[in-house]
Write a protein that holds these residues in place. Structure first.
Motif, PDB file in Angstrom:
ATOM      1  N   GLY A   4       0.794  -1.158   0.037  1.00 20.73           N
ATOM      2  CA  GLY A   4      -0.136   0.064   0.143  1.00 20.73           C
ATOM      3  C   GLY A   4       0.913   1.263  -0.024  1.00 20.73           C
ATOM      4  O   GLY A   4       0.459   2.291  -0.350  1.00 20.73           O
ATOM      5  N   ARG A   5       2.051   1.069   0.366  1.00 21.66           N
ATOM      6  CA  ARG A   5       2.937   2.351   0.200  1.00 21.66           C
ATOM      7  C   ARG A   5       3.617   2.500  -1.099  1.00 21.66           C
ATOM      8  O   ARG A   5       4.176   3.658  -1.437  1.00 21.66           O
ATOM      9  N   LEU A   6       3.222   1.677  -1.970  1.00 18.55           N
ATOM     10  CA  LEU A   6       4.080   1.813  -3.514  1.00 18.55           C
ATOM     11  C   LEU A   6       3.062   2.726  -4.273  1.00 18.55           C
ATOM     12  O   LEU A   6       1.984   2.695  -4.298  1.00 18.55           O
ATOM     13  N   VAL A   7       3.688   3.654  -5.140  1.00 19.68           N
ATOM     14  CA  VAL A   7       3.082   4.424  -5.978  1.00 19.68           C
ATOM     15  C   VAL A   7       4.052   4.398  -7.256  1.00 19.68           C
ATOM     16  O   VAL A   7       5.002   4.503  -7.441  1.00 19.68           O
ATOM     17  N   GLU A   8       2.962   3.668  -8.484  1.00 19.63           N
ATOM     18  CA  GLU A   8       3.794   3.608  -9.755  1.00 19.63           C
ATOM     19  C   GLU A   8       3.879   4.683 -10.169  1.00 19.63           C
ATOM     20  O   GLU A   8       3.169   5.642 -10.389  1.00 19.63           O
ATOM     21  N   ILE A   9       5.149   4.940 -10.902  1.00 20.35           N
ATOM     22  CA  ILE A   9       5.250   6.447 -11.452  1.00 20.35           C
ATOM     23  C   ILE A   9       5.825   6.404 -12.981  1.00 20.35           C
ATOM     24  O   ILE A   9       5.375   7.312 -13.744  1.00 20.35           O
ATOM     25  N   GLU A  35      13.590  13.497 -20.749  1.00 19.05           N
ATOM     26  CA  GLU A  35      13.009  14.649 -20.882  1.00 19.05           C
ATOM     27  C   GLU A  35      11.344  14.257 -20.829  1.00 19.05           C
ATOM     28  O   GLU A  35      10.692  14.868 -20.112  1.00 19.05           O
ATOM     29  N   GLU A  36      10.897  13.342 -21.419  1.00 17.88           N
ATOM     30  CA  GLU A  36       9.796  12.743 -21.529  1.00 17.88           C
ATOM     31  C   GLU A  36       9.152  12.155 -20.015  1.00 17.88           C
ATOM     32  O   GLU A  36       8.091  12.617 -19.915  1.00 17.88           O
ATOM     33  N   LEU A  37      10.183  11.639 -19.419  1.00 21.22           N
ATOM     34  CA  LEU A  37       9.778  10.914 -18.291  1.00 21.22           C
ATOM     35  C   LEU A  37       9.669  12.047 -17.188  1.00 21.22           C
ATOM     36  O   LEU A  37       8.817  11.982 -16.225  1.00 21.22           O
ATOM     37  N   THR A  38      10.369  13.099 -17.068  1.00 19.82           N
ATOM     38  CA  THR A  38      10.183  14.197 -16.198  1.00 19.82           C
ATOM     39  C   THR A  38       8.882  14.438 -16.124  1.00 19.82           C
ATOM     40  O   THR A  38       8.296  14.791 -14.984  1.00 19.82           O
ATOM     41  N   GLU A  51       3.576  14.198 -12.756  1.00 22.58           N
ATOM     42  CA  GLU A  51       2.188  14.285 -12.800  1.00 22.58           C
ATOM     43  C   GLU A  51       1.730  13.145 -11.935  1.00 22.58           C
ATOM     44  O   GLU A  51       0.684  13.313 -11.243  1.00 22.58           O
ATOM     45  N   ALA A  52       2.454  11.984 -12.130  1.00 19.05           N
ATOM     46  CA  ALA A  52       2.318  10.929 -11.109  1.00 19.05           C
ATOM     47  C   ALA A  52       2.439  11.333  -9.649  1.00 19.05           C
ATOM     48  O   ALA A  52       1.605  10.850  -8.763  1.00 19.05           O
ATOM     49  N   MET A  53       3.747  11.850  -9.310  1.00 22.31           N
ATOM     50  CA  MET A  53       4.072  12.102  -7.913  1.00 22.31           C
ATOM     51  C   MET A  53       2.915  13.504  -7.528  1.00 22.31           C
ATOM     52  O   MET A  53       2.656  13.475  -6.272  1.00 22.31           O
ATOM     53  N   SER A  54       2.708  14.112  -8.481  1.00 23.90           N
ATOM     54  CA  SER A  54       1.772  15.277  -8.033  1.00 23.90           C
ATOM     55  C   SER A  54       0.325  14.601  -7.332  1.00 23.90           C
ATOM     56  O   SER A  54      -0.120  15.226  -6.541  1.00 23.90           O
TER      57      SER A  54
END
Length: 223
Positions: free
Chosen positions: A156-161, A205-208, A213-216
């Motif tokens: 539950g602590r994991l966030v896919e990025i 550049e693309e992954l940034t 967005e995922a982290m936000s």
């Protein structure tokens, strides 16, 4: 800084005072911090008779550019043994390479070390093939590579990025979290730095953007 002192080929402990800067094989002390990790250390070891070296290592920092540079500068198609030995020692120092290698250890290897390194270590001199299976079905936890050593790992602590080159990557919200740009560069180097360096900059550049967005979405930009 902590010291790990291995023995020479005669079985005698090496003397750190006998080493100088030119004896350094691997040094990642200036690389970006990527993950939570143990304290930095210097490891003194022998890669051949009378060929003594050391590595200056911070487990929390990226290994990728350090390893790619070592492979490029110190190896040829006919001779990869000095760098192979240095990496072999690093794997032991990090607790990855052991007599009872587990899937969690192999996943940790693929989370920290670039695609292409396994093939490099599998060349005839080393015959180290235990890392050839990338376990592509397992989400790699970028900031906590040894996540799966816990039999009760808190998923539950994991966030896919991101998904890169067919591999899925996540962050552990309970561990250190780097910026999207740093994480994007690391993922690009892990997947392309060894075999396709020309793709690193564009991929990063693309992954940034997508990582940001995922982290936000999960409030990780404020961690």
């Amino acid at each position: 800084m902590r010291e790990i002192i291995h023995t020479d080929y005669d079985g005698k402990p090496l003397n750190p005072a006998a080493f100088d800067e030119d004896d350094c094989m691997l040094d990642n002390l200036n690389a970006p911090v990527i993950r939570s990790g143990d304290e930095p250390f210097k490891s003194y070891y022998a890669v051949e008779w009378a060929y003594n070296c050391f590595s200056a290592i911070d487990p929390s920092r990226s290994f990728v550019e350090t390893l790619v540079k070592a492979m490029d500068e110190r190896c040829s198609a006919e001779n990869n043994w000095p760098t192979s030995d240095a990496i072999h020692v690093l794997l032991r120092d990090l607790g990855i390479l052991s007599q009872k290698l587990t899937r969690a250890d192999v996943v940790a290897f693929w989370t920290m070390f670039p695609k292409g390194l396994s093939a490099f270590l599998s060349l005839p001199y080393m015959k180290l093939t235990c890392f050839n299976n990338p376990h592509g079905d397992v989400v790699r936890v970028l900031n906590n590579p040894f996540f799966y050593r816990d039999a009760n790992a808190p998923y539950g602590r994991l966030v896919e990025i991101a998904e890169v080159n067919g591999f899925r990557f996540a962050l552990d919200r309970a561990c250190f979290v780097a910026s999207p740009a740093v994480l994007a560069k690391e993922l690009s180097l892990l997947n392309y730095g060894c075999n396709e360096p020309g793709r690193v900059a564009e991929s990063a550049e693309e992954l940034t953007v997508t990582i940001g967005e995922a982290m936000s979405d999960w409030g990780l930009l404020d961690v």
